[in-house]
Design an enzyme around this catalytic site. Structure first.
Site: not given
Lengths: 301, 399, 399, 301
Positions: A95, A97, A158, A208, A246
């Protein structure tokens, strides 16, 4: 691969803020969380989940597990992942980052030789609606069905899951390969898995800018995927060379990634179009494209 | 984040990569204390490449010329960027110029060694002859020799160039870098090699575990392109829409949709997804609060589109933060309770028009909370984008 | 090669392993410039362990006591070894003492982490409770946590002790060490940890690639046990036989045979096997020449047994070196050519009796060459050993 | 395992002093030296052997090889060995003395996963009398026969080979596992190989002080070896804690190698005696013990 309600799941970093929040949510969704790990907290429990100091110690008490979901601090993540691999776990969901890319390189070298599946990092993980949650996906956005949803982002996934659910299109799986530049499992890997998955009828791929994952996926779909795929690419208007959040969503300079224009939204969209893959221009157009592909009645608009 | 040439060369020097004697020049008069013998090269220290072609690199023979040249360079923008530092460096006679780099390749998740016998300012030629070697397993110097051979090197140059690559790789790994580049690598007639220019890209995520590197960077301007900033990012100079989202993908999708609908984004701000290890409802509320404050303070923003999709925090808590922020901007009379909410909002100082779209738990509670401060909660992204663009266009017409 | 405690602690400090404030004391009067507040511990810096039990560690409360204690310690041999340096260190109150080590285990060809909750001077108790973890793959901190758990630690001590082990392991790898030991590791009532004493064994073969470590060692006496020396190694104080061989196995076998035959080895010298990357006939000849010189200069050697087995260099070349060495020790009259070889040998200054056994190519040429200087080439090791012991016994009887 | 005259052999470090000396000697003994490697010397030849800059380059020209003999400088040896493994070579002979032990640890981790046999380091290598020489063994000391000779030292091995040859006892192989503390192939590995080797009738094991190789060998012989074994141990009189020349021939302190008295000559000799293995007290007694074991006539003495 074992992503069913019978999957036995470990939580590493269960006393860290994010882990502490999500372990009970996963459990509430029906996931069998058999133990948590947090060095120094062995012997305690978290919301009824027994906590151990080490993975191998947890496994010696609760038995083998199928997957581990890792919530530890970024600089401790490589070690946590190697600890899980050393204990024999072969499905890892990262998970966290902000894991340094060279730590990921080390981890992936190890994962390759041990045939370990690494989802993430910087990923909300994976959800099999109505069955299993390994990560952050908000269960209430999803509903069981036949759309396989694979992406690189969290909240946008989501969003699209919700659009699908509201359009009456349930999902067979929602998985995010992660928003970092260096990630474990790839689009082609998941395309192959979903192509073979009986409950998936159509695949929605949410890409992306940055890197060449979408270009590679387009190529792979044209070569090897029989099921229909719908694509979407975020970042058409993103300024060049700016980090969008990101670590992976950045269009890099030419030298760093030879192959000139790879990484832009145009490059990705063109790759999908060349592979005859329908591309949604806006996220909310995805459900209609899915219905068209499946020849389902359209919603009124 | 990129380092400036002189910073990269400091790291080169520490690693034993040969560099020329050089001196950092912060102002033209520093040249009077130059310890390097003339002739000397003065180089503009900017993040942008291609400074040589536009006059950012000058050879000087004496102090008078040097001070004059330095003044010129300090006042010469390279693609809009003014240098704050120059580097004065000894001159070096080279026979050939090579290109060498170590870079992290994200497609294959491995570091790659790059090399070309045609280095120097003509990047296109370097690229055409570029050779690469993937470091698929743990690095060992033979990977560097493999590249040297692919580059077509022979004899003693194989060892000198691969030795250089070995040090570049060690630098790359020791400091968690994204890129180490030497271009040009000067090669003398006798086969000696020298790093004449260097570029290093630091990895933002790994920086915190390299205090010495952080200290080096702290000396220079961190407001360079590519740096992850907590401040809103500027887009169109004549845009009016501010966009605030949580998560990079959602941010980009929302901004794309605004543009596609004919809107002009002015600034955007991603308050962060939910995968930070220390993310929590409290942390997210704090980030939102700070983000709103920053957006409101950005004068250009006439319409603020807030699109938040969260599994971590219920919508009504987000709504509460938005309402609180809105109320805090009101000019405070003696007693707030005496005044109706409508009157409060009307008095709000320069608050942009809000378009709020939230998805998550407790949306109906959020809707009522927002209605109490005259904000309508919008259900779909499509509608929210349409509404924001409509308001922006109206604002433009009215201005 | 071992480091002294104060040298080990310098490395600990660089790696961020917590150590107490301390100061190196080269002579008692250095204590007048002590910057550490009293009470202070004075510790004899010797390579041998167990100094505490024999008075090599003393607590002092003021300068007068400290100078007196230092004088005592400087004059106190620990198992025959006098310190050349003391370490003055702050006092520290501990609740418990642990043992931690990282060591290279040759049987399994891997580094091993060792730990015991019973550290301190009672090594036997530490050993009984010793836990170990093999670092079978690339190190990662979980190996250290694994040891902490095996040691029976709980709560915050797991992280503090494993953090310590992680740093010890990094030190071990970064400096190519054979051993890093902390004993005792002091643990306070509040769970803080401190390296109270430390031992580091450097690997001789790797030392040349660690210039900083070499410099650290150069400060101290390198004539310590275990150090690979080019000088002959002394054996029995009343021995008369010097043994010179090429190769460790051959050296040991020859020396064993001499002892078994009733001889007493005085010194031995291994001029090296043939697996050095730069070994060559020339290098071997040079080593032999130097070795002969050293052996001849060792007064105790009455009989010199030379046993050389070589595939690299023909026997006659070895014989030539021996003959040359023998001739060079002769008191030189005006013209050597005028004197017969026998006369020369008779005049040789204090040259031990030679027993030469060579195996390899061109043995017959070697035999004649040696005969020319009155030395008989012996064919078998058995005979050579018998002959050497016989001559030694005769020499003893005659003295 | 392929140690026959048809073995194709590479020399790494062929322009280094030792390599330059021994490559032609190996070739003269009948070994098929197909190429040499020395960075920067590619394109030249050494005594008729073509020299390349890299292993993979050599192999692309001369074809696959069975073994490589490595003569490079100690600090370059790990890299040379990894280069050979990366190029697909699975039998390595490391001659070089003085390779840092932690380099060997890295190499052996890699060798294990790639199933590579590493002989040495600090070893004269291996000889199959009359057939193949991979290293330094002086061919003239050996003669073909049925005694398998395994050891940890160079010149002492030559000495014993000569004693055997002079006693009319030829050898099936002479191999030295190396004099360093950390070595690749072990006594048990070679005992197993020779136990299965048709041309070996009896095994002579030449040990020395330091480590527990002999103790492990004694244990292994008792458990798993059918052929007769004769042992010899050098270093009964070696002073404790002194390096005798071999990095491995040192009796270490207790902590470094728990197991108290392991490493002394007594410990090793006792281990052999407990395993009912005849131990020669002096090197020259070995031929008689071999003859006794094989029930051959003794030499007069």
């Amino acid at each position: 691969m074992n992503f069913t309600p019978s999957s036995r799941v470990l939580i590493q970093g269960i006393t860290q803020p994010l882990g502490a929040t999500y372990a009970p949510l996963m459990q509430a969704y029906g996931t069998q969380i058999v133990a948590g790990v947090s060095p120094g907290c062995g012997g305690t429990t978290h919301q009824g989940i027994p906590v151990f100091d080490m993975v191998e110690q947890a496994l010696s008490v609760v038995g083998a597990v199928d997957s581990t979901v890792i919530f530890v601090q970024p600089y401790a993540a490589l070690d946590a992942a190697l600890e899980a691999i050393a204990a024999g776990i072969r499905q890892l969901v990262l998970i966290t980052e902000g894991i340094p890319p060279l730590d990921m390189v080390s981890l992936l070298r190890k994962a390759e030789v041990t045939e370990t599946l690494v989802i993430g990092p910087n990923s909300p993980g994976l959800i099999v609606p109505g069955q299993l949650l390994l990560g952050l996906h908000p269960g209430e956005f999803y509903t069981p069905g036949h759309v396989g949803l694979i992406s690189r982002s969290g909240t946008l996934t989501y969003e699209i899951a919700l659009e699908l659910t509201q359009a009456g299109l349930g999902q067979s799986i929602g998985v995010c390969i992660g928003g970092d530049a260096i990630v474990g499992s790839s689009f082609p890997q998941w395309l192959q898995i979903l192509d073979e998955d009986d409950s998936t009828e159509v695949i929605v791929l949410v890409g992306e800018i940055g890197g060449d994952s979408e270009e590679a996926a387009a190529h792979y779909i044209a070569e090897a995927i029989d099921k229909p795929v719908i694509a979407y690419v975020a970042g058409r208007t993103a300024p060049r060379g700016r980090r969008m959040g990101h670590a992976g969503a950045i269009i890099s300079s030419q030298t760093a990634e030879p192959g000139t224009e790879v990484g832009t939204a145009d490059s990705k969209i063109n790759a999908f179009r060349r592979a005859k893959i329908p591309v949604a221009d806006r996220p909310w157009q995805i459900p209609d494209l899915v219905k068209k592909t499946l020849k389902l009645p359209m919603r009124k608009g | 984040m990129d380092l400036l040439e002189y910073q990269a060369k400091e790291l080169f020097r520490e690693m034993g990569i040969p560099v020329l004697p050089s001196q950092r020049i912060d102002r033209p008069k520093d040249l009077k204390g130059l310890t390097i013998p003339y002739p000397v090269v003065l180089k503009s220290q900017v993040y942008i490449g291609g400074r040589g072609r536009v006059g950012g690199v000058r050879f000087v023979e004496n102090t008078i010329d040097a001070v004059a040249a330095a003044q010129t360079i300090f006042n010469l923008p390279i693609m809009g960027e003014y240098p704050t530092v120059l580097l004065a460096e000894a001159k070096y006679d080279v026979d050939r110029e090579f290109y060498l780099a170590v870079v992290l390749n994200r497609s294959i998740c491995r570091p790659v060694l790059l090399g070309s016998q045609k280095g120097g300012i003509d990047v296109q030629t370097a690229l055409e002859q570029m050779q690469h070697v993937v470091v698929d397993q743990e690095f060992s110097p033979f990977y560097a020799r493999r590249l040297a051979l692919k580059m077509g090197l022979q004899g003693a140059l194989i060892e000198s160039v691969s030795g250089m690559l070995e040090k570049m790789y060690r630098l790359f790994v020791q400091h968690d870098l994204d890129l180490v580049e030497i271009n040009p690598l000067g090669v003398t007639a006798t086969g000696e090699v020298m790093a004449l220019d260097g570029k290093i890209t630091v990895n933002d995520d790994a920086l915190a575990r390299h205090p010495a590197l952080s200290a080096l960077i702290a000396q220079s301007d961190v407001n360079q392109p590519g740096h992850l900033s907590a401040a809103p990012t500027a887009m169109e100079p004549d845009g009016q829409v501010g966009i605030l989202c949580n998560g990079a993908g959602l941010m980009m999708a929302t901004m794309d949709a605004v543009s596609q609908a004919g809107g002009k984004p002015a600034v955007f701000l991603n308050i962060g997804g939910e995968t930070q290890w220390d993310a929590s409802p409290t942390a997210l509320r704090d980030q939102l609060e700070r983000g709103l404050e920053q957006m409101v303070q950005t004068k250009q923003v006439r319409v603020l589109l807030i699109n938040l999709v969260s599994g971590l925090i219920p919508c009504n808590e987000i709504a509460a933060v938005i309402a609180k922020s809105l109320l805090s901007r009101v000019r405070k009379p003696r007693s707030i309770s005496e005044i109706s909410p409508e009157a409060l909002i009307a008095q709000a100082t320069r608050f942009p028009q809000l378009v709020v779209r939230l998805v998550g738990r407790d949306r109906e509670l959020a809707r009522s909370r927002l209605e109490s401060v005259q904000v309508t909660l919008i259900d779909s992204l499509n509608e929210a984008v349409t509404q924001a663009v409509k308001l922006a266009n109206a604002a433009t017409r009215n201005s």
